[in-house]
Design an enzyme around this catalytic site. Sequence first.
Site: not given
Ligand SMILES: *Cc1c(COP(=O)(O)O)cnc(C)c1O
Length: 365
Positions: A35, A261
């Site tokens: 993702k 800034y």
């Molecule tokens: C993002 C996510 C993961 C991955 O978690 P990590 O800590 O990056 O391994 C697994 N399950 C769900 C539901 C997530 O949202």
Amino acid sequence: MSETVLEIHLPNLRHNYTFLRNQLSANTKLLAVVKAFGYGSDAIEIAKCLVAQGVDYLGVAYVHEGVALRKAGITTPILVLHPQLPNLDALIEYKLEPSVYGHRILNALLSKIKESNISHFPVHLKFNTGLNRLGFDPKDATALLALCKDNALWLLLQGVYSHLAASDDEDENAFTKKQLKTFSEIVAVFSSAYPNTTFHVLNTSGVLHFPESQYNMVRTGISLYGYGNHPSIDAQLKPVLRLRTVISQIHILEEGDTLGYNRAFIAKTRTKTATLPLGHADGIGRIYGNGKGYVMINGQQASILGNVCMDMIMVDVTDIDCEAGDTVTVIGPDASAEDLANAAGTISYELITALSQRIQRRVIS
Ligand SMILES: *Cc1c(COP(=O)(O)O)cnc(C)c1O
């Protein structure tokens, strides 16, 4: 180095994948979470590399992320963790597997697949075991089992899962164990009627700290990219991302001169600064400014002075032998994303997923 470049090191990804595989039982599948552009890298490059390694499943948060993978030719099963109602047609068209986390999405999905006369559509039921973010109440497990049986023509129960709240925090082990116990009770409800369903509850830190709860699949994200939420794990993983840039210009500030800034930095003594071509629009947020964050130049730490600008940061190179054109490492072997994130009070996940699409990607295969 002549501009800002984000290198994606696939040999390191393969190393991390093998490391994780070695933590798993032979019959446990691995779902790679890609993702948010593959945690800020490039979801398609990451997914293709992992598919070649034999990954069993891919996971994304939203439907359009899964559609992009399908359009790139990836045919591996894809779990969509948080599908939204307006995207169900695309989800069906691109053969993505939804996380069904409540009755509203369950009903919407059921009517869509009945309307389109699709049978055995694979779904994963998500249960809330304590994160209190998404999922059915564990008390509904028996009723949902009955619903799955009643709709056996339409729904294929591909998965039953939950998500841990604090698997990376040893102080919360009792809470995690309570979540895992609740999940085991949910598994018990479904497993005799659905022995071929994938049951999955562990993320990266879950795999590393609670291996007894692997069931037949785990979902790992951050560890594939090289961070394990613990120094002893980090030592065994290799960061996939390397972010480098260049010194655009050197400035000398005299005592009392101000920088950037709102004049947030005031030179107390003669100060040599380097201006770098990346800023908050690239993902180096303002939280890294005013001395919190740093970069590496010729082996030395140079802290970020004043406010982070949209397209630039200025760093302190008073004691560093350097000139315009020199390479700067923001994230790399001698500049861990975990350490940089921690210095600014955040976590590696936030730093790397924020690296914006403006930064050029270069794949090292
Ligand atoms: C993002 C996510 C993961 C991955 O978690 P990590 O800590 O990056 O391994 C697994 N399950 C769900 C539901 C997530 O949202």
